[in-house]
Motif scaffolding. Structure first.
Motif, PDB file in Angstrom:
ATOM      1  N   ARG A 112       0.838  -1.201   0.000  1.00  0.00           N
ATOM      2  CA  ARG A 112       0.000   0.000   0.000  1.00  0.00           C
ATOM      3  C   ARG A 112       0.876   1.256   0.000  1.00  0.00           C
ATOM      4  N   THR A 113       1.395   1.576  -1.196  1.00  0.00           N
ATOM      5  CA  THR A 113       2.199   2.786  -1.362  1.00  0.00           C
ATOM      6  C   THR A 113       1.655   3.559  -2.552  1.00  0.00           C
ATOM      7  N   ILE A 114       1.366   4.847  -2.342  1.00  0.00           N
ATOM      8  CA  ILE A 114       0.832   5.666  -3.429  1.00  0.00           C
ATOM      9  C   ILE A 114       1.595   6.983  -3.536  1.00  0.00           C
ATOM     10  N   VAL A 115       1.932   7.363  -4.772  1.00  0.00           N
ATOM     11  CA  VAL A 115       2.533   8.664  -5.065  1.00  0.00           C
ATOM     12  C   VAL A 115       1.467   9.495  -5.768  1.00  0.00           C
ATOM     13  N   ASP A 116       1.111  10.600  -5.150  1.00  0.00           N
ATOM     14  CA  ASP A 116       0.076  11.473  -5.705  1.00  0.00           C
ATOM     15  C   ASP A 116       0.741  12.568  -6.541  1.00  0.00           C
ATOM     16  N   GLY A 117       0.854  12.327  -7.838  1.00  0.00           N
ATOM     17  CA  GLY A 117       1.523  13.271  -8.730  1.00  0.00           C
ATOM     18  C   GLY A 117       0.706  14.494  -9.060  1.00  0.00           C
ATOM     19  N   ARG A 118      -0.511  14.573  -8.534  1.00  0.00           N
ATOM     20  CA  ARG A 118      -1.355  15.752  -8.766  1.00  0.00           C
ATOM     21  C   ARG A 118      -1.768  16.433  -7.463  1.00  0.00           C
ATOM     22  N   ASN A 119      -1.339  15.904  -6.331  1.00  0.00           N
ATOM     23  CA  ASN A 119      -1.708  16.463  -5.028  1.00  0.00           C
ATOM     24  C   ASN A 119      -3.215  16.708  -4.931  1.00  0.00           C
ATOM     25  N   ALA A 120      -3.982  15.746  -5.467  1.00  0.00           N
ATOM     26  CA  ALA A 120      -5.438  15.909  -5.535  1.00  0.00           C
ATOM     27  C   ALA A 120      -6.175  14.946  -4.618  1.00  0.00           C
ATOM     28  N   LEU A 121      -5.465  13.994  -4.030  1.00  0.00           N
ATOM     29  CA  LEU A 121      -6.094  13.019  -3.135  1.00  0.00           C
ATOM     30  C   LEU A 121      -6.006  13.501  -1.689  1.00  0.00           C
ATOM     31  N   ASP A 122      -6.821  12.925  -0.826  1.00  0.00           N
ATOM     32  CA  ASP A 122      -6.833  13.287   0.594  1.00  0.00           C
ATOM     33  C   ASP A 122      -5.826  12.403   1.333  1.00  0.00           C
ATOM     34  N   PRO A 123      -4.686  12.951   1.752  1.00  0.00           N
ATOM     35  CA  PRO A 123      -3.656  12.133   2.396  1.00  0.00           C
ATOM     36  C   PRO A 123      -4.155  11.396   3.630  1.00  0.00           C
ATOM     37  N   GLU A 124      -4.960  12.073   4.444  1.00  0.00           N
ATOM     38  CA  GLU A 124      -5.426  11.460   5.691  1.00  0.00           C
ATOM     39  C   GLU A 124      -6.309  10.252   5.410  1.00  0.00           C
ATOM     40  N   LYS A 125      -7.148  10.365   4.403  1.00  0.00           N
ATOM     41  CA  LYS A 125      -8.044   9.263   4.030  1.00  0.00           C
ATOM     42  C   LYS A 125      -7.235   8.045   3.598  1.00  0.00           C
ATOM     43  N   TRP A 126      -6.189   8.254   2.826  1.00  0.00           N
ATOM     44  CA  TRP A 126      -5.372   7.143   2.339  1.00  0.00           C
ATOM     45  C   TRP A 126      -4.507   6.565   3.450  1.00  0.00           C
ATOM     46  N   ARG A 127      -3.945   7.429   4.281  1.00  0.00           N
ATOM     47  CA  ARG A 127      -3.118   6.931   5.397  1.00  0.00           C
ATOM     48  C   ARG A 127      -3.955   6.161   6.401  1.00  0.00           C
ATOM     49  N   ALA A 128      -5.192   6.612   6.590  1.00  0.00           N
ATOM     50  CA  ALA A 128      -6.079   5.915   7.520  1.00  0.00           C
ATOM     51  C   ALA A 128      -6.401   4.505   7.040  1.00  0.00           C
ATOM     52  N   ALA A 129      -6.317   4.283   5.708  1.00  0.00           N
ATOM     53  CA  ALA A 129      -6.573   2.958   5.138  1.00  0.00           C
ATOM     54  C   ALA A 129      -5.293   2.132   5.040  1.00  0.00           C
ATOM     55  N   GLY A 130      -4.225   2.615   5.680  1.00  0.00           N
ATOM     56  CA  GLY A 130      -2.988   1.837   5.739  1.00  0.00           C
ATOM     57  C   GLY A 130      -2.000   2.098   4.620  1.00  0.00           C
ATOM     58  N   TRP A 131      -2.232   3.149   3.839  1.00  0.00           N
ATOM     59  CA  TRP A 131      -1.345   3.455   2.717  1.00  0.00           C
ATOM     60  C   TRP A 131      -0.212   4.388   3.155  1.00  0.00           C
ATOM     61  N   THR A 132       0.967   4.182   2.556  1.00  0.00           N
ATOM     62  CA  THR A 132       2.033   5.167   2.643  1.00  0.00           C
ATOM     63  C   THR A 132       1.793   6.159   1.512  1.00  0.00           C
ATOM     64  N   TYR A 133       1.439   7.392   1.886  1.00  0.00           N
ATOM     65  CA  TYR A 133       1.083   8.415   0.904  1.00  0.00           C
ATOM     66  C   TYR A 133       2.263   9.356   0.707  1.00  0.00           C
ATOM     67  N   ARG A 134       2.644   9.590  -0.565  1.00  0.00           N
ATOM     68  CA  ARG A 134       3.699  10.544  -0.873  1.00  0.00           C
ATOM     69  C   ARG A 134       3.166  11.548  -1.883  1.00  0.00           C
ATOM     70  N   GLY A 135       3.179  12.830  -1.501  1.00  0.00           N
ATOM     71  CA  GLY A 135       2.775  13.888  -2.423  1.00  0.00           C
ATOM     72  C   GLY A 135       3.997  14.626  -2.932  1.00  0.00           C
ATOM     73  N   MET A 136       3.823  15.422  -3.980  1.00  0.00           N
ATOM     74  CA  MET A 136       4.939  16.182  -4.556  1.00  0.00           C
ATOM     75  C   MET A 136       5.033  17.545  -3.887  1.00  0.00           C
ATOM     76  N   GLY A 137       6.163  17.783  -3.231  1.00  0.00           N
ATOM     77  CA  GLY A 137       6.324  19.026  -2.498  1.00  0.00           C
ATOM     78  C   GLY A 137       5.615  19.006  -1.162  1.00  0.00           C
ATOM     79  N   ARG A 138       5.354  17.803  -0.613  1.00  0.00           N
ATOM     80  CA  ARG A 138       4.629  17.657   0.642  1.00  0.00           C
ATOM     81  C   ARG A 138       5.432  16.828   1.641  1.00  0.00           C
ATOM     82  N   PRO A 139       5.249  17.070   2.917  1.00  0.00           N
ATOM     83  CA  PRO A 139       5.930  16.233   3.907  1.00  0.00           C
ATOM     84  C   PRO A 139       5.467  14.781   3.802  1.00  0.00           C
ATOM     85  N   ASN A 140       6.296  13.855   4.255  1.00  0.00           N
ATOM     86  CA  ASN A 140       5.949  12.424   4.165  1.00  0.00           C
ATOM     87  C   ASN A 140       4.841  12.033   5.134  1.00  0.00           C
ATOM     88  N   ALA A 141       4.654  12.795   6.175  1.00  0.00           N
ATOM     89  CA  ALA A 141       3.595  12.458   7.141  1.00  0.00           C
ATOM     90  C   ALA A 141       3.045  13.715   7.774  1.00  0.00           C
TER      91      ALA A 141
END
Length: 446
Positions: A417-446
């Motif tokens: 469960r690893t996702i790179v959001d190349g558009r910064n359009a997804l909700d990081p908290e929603k994905w992290r809450a589902a157990g995903w490692t979320y990485r956005g562009m220009g965003r902190p890792n957590a």
């Protein structure tokens, strides 16, 4: 009597313009030199996916059940010249191979093929995006070739269509710009655009050079704004900042605004990249290349972000794509389109594939075009199928369908469960809450 309209070229711009003119009540004859395009349009289907276009074609194409019959198609320039009072030239101006300059051969050919048949008073209206100075040259050529001489006049009326909103942008434009040389030309164009003008659309009357410059200047400004926030993303990545919060804060300044301030993998498509390059080339020809040298950095920043997305994904994969299964959500350069020209999503997918990743792509509308352009990539019929068994997911085109995905449902079929959001359009908290490692562009890792 209302003027009769013709449209030369039935690609993205021409097909939309022809259908919209019919919707506004005009008799329209559209021409193309490709028989397959004419055959397809005659069935009420556009040459590309564009929301609302097929419905408009079905409503007006002659010969279709229940249609107004106001829109017909031909391959005969003589028929077009005999039929029309106002001729809109809507052919493509692609980038020249191996150069920054745009290829004017299609516009030149269309204008000359039409001009030699113009034997009655008429107005030829250029809508293609061209280098400044083209209208002056073409006006002279039309006067030279047309049997009607000076009675066959030229005007320039740039288009400002956004893919995904082209029908609405044609019927309800935010502005109309016309470069004209006579009151007659202005009057004719005011008649053609009477409905949007009555609705309050500003009608700007200017000279040829200004009308030509408006489109390229607008695209240069939008490209600059996008690359600016992407440059800020690079700073945020180095400093530990959050470019999404930075953009939000900047956007509340009414002088700046929120639009086009979303950092990510950058812009693509058939307009912005080639238009800013052609603008630079033309500035060089005019001896004012220094005025637009900043656009080189705009272009560079934009292309750099594609590499940054690849690096972010490779880092998340442990430093190598070899043996890794990668899902790419998105193939088109933007949502609500099937256009994959210079698509950042496919560029990133291709780079990962070349570095040993097993890439599977899914896009709601761009699959057929993507397969033609990148036949060596894998393709899936749904987001769920694309993600099944993958080590990493890249979100690269901001379709609404992707924003509404259930992270838990996708997580159940992903290997990791690893996702790179190349558009910064997804909700990081929603994905992290589902157990995903979320990485956005220009965003902190957590």
């Amino acid at each position: 009597m209302a003027p009769k309209i013709t449209v030369i070229g039935t690609g993205y711009l021409g097909a939309t313009h022809a259908a919209a003119m019919a919707e506004l009540g005009f008799e329209v004859l559209a021409l193309d030199v490709v028989p397959e395009k004419i055959a397809q349009l005659s069935t009420g289907r556009g040459p590309m996916y564009e929301p609302g276009l097929d419905e408009l074609l079905t409503k007006h194409v002659a010969g279709l059940e229940g249609s107004s019959g106001r829109l017909r198609f031909t391959m005969d320039f003589a028929e077009v010249a005999d039929f029309g009072d106002v001729h809109f030239v809507c052919v493509n101006t692609p980038q020249k191979h191996g150069e920054y300059a745009c290829d004017m051969s299609y516009v030149d050919s269309a204008m000359e093929s039409l001009a030699k048949h113009l034997s009655k008073p008429c107005l030829v209206v250029g809508k293609s995006t061209v280098p400044v100075g083209s209208a002056e040259r073409l006006a002279s050529r039309i006067a030279e070739l047309a049997p009607a001489g000076d009675e066959a006049e030229l005007a320039w009326n740039p288009e400002f269509l956004r893919e995904g909103f082209a029908v609405d942008d044609t019927l309800h434009p935010d502005r109309l710009v016309v470069g004209v040389r006579s009151e007659r030309a202005e009057k004719l164009l005011r008649e053609v655009y009477a409905t949007p003008i009555e609705e309050g659309t500003p009608f700007v009357v200017t000279d040829f050079p200004t009308a030509e410059l408006v489109k390229t200047s607008a695209n240069a400004f939008l490209a600059t704004k996008i690359s600016f926030i992407n440059a800020m993303a690079e700073i945020c990545e180095a400093a530990g900042g959050d470019v999404v919060k930075l953009a939000e804060s900047l956007g509340y300044d009414e002088r700046i605004g929120h639009k086009f301030l979303r950092a990510g993998v950058g812009f693509g498509g058939g307009c912005l990249p080639k238009d800013i390059r052609a603008y630079m080339a033309r500035a060089g020809e005019l001896g004012v290349d220094q005025a637009l040298t900043f656009l080189r950095e705009i272009d560079s920043i934009n292309m750099r972000r594609r590499g940054a997305a690849v690096e972010l994904a490779r880092e998340a994969c442990g430093g190598s794509f070899l043996g890794k299964r990668v899902a790419v959500l998105g193939a088109t350069f933007k949502p609500d389109s099937d256009d994959v020209r210079d698509s950042p999503a496919l560029n990133v997918a291709g780079q990962i594939h070349l570095q040993g990743g097993q890439v599977t792509v899914y896009d709601p509308k761009g699959m057929e075009n993507a397969r033609r352009l990148f036949p060596t990539l894998g393709y899936a019929d749904s987001a769920l199928d694309a993600v099944r068994g993958t080590d990493i997911v890249l979100h690269l085109t901001e379709w609404r369908e992707f924003r509404e995905l259930d992270p838990a449902e996708l997580g159940a079929v992903a290997a990791r469960r690893t996702i790179v959001d190349g558009r910064n359009a997804l909700d990081p908290e929603k994905w992290r809450a589902a157990g995903w490692t979320y990485r956005g562009m220009g965003r902190p890792n957590a």
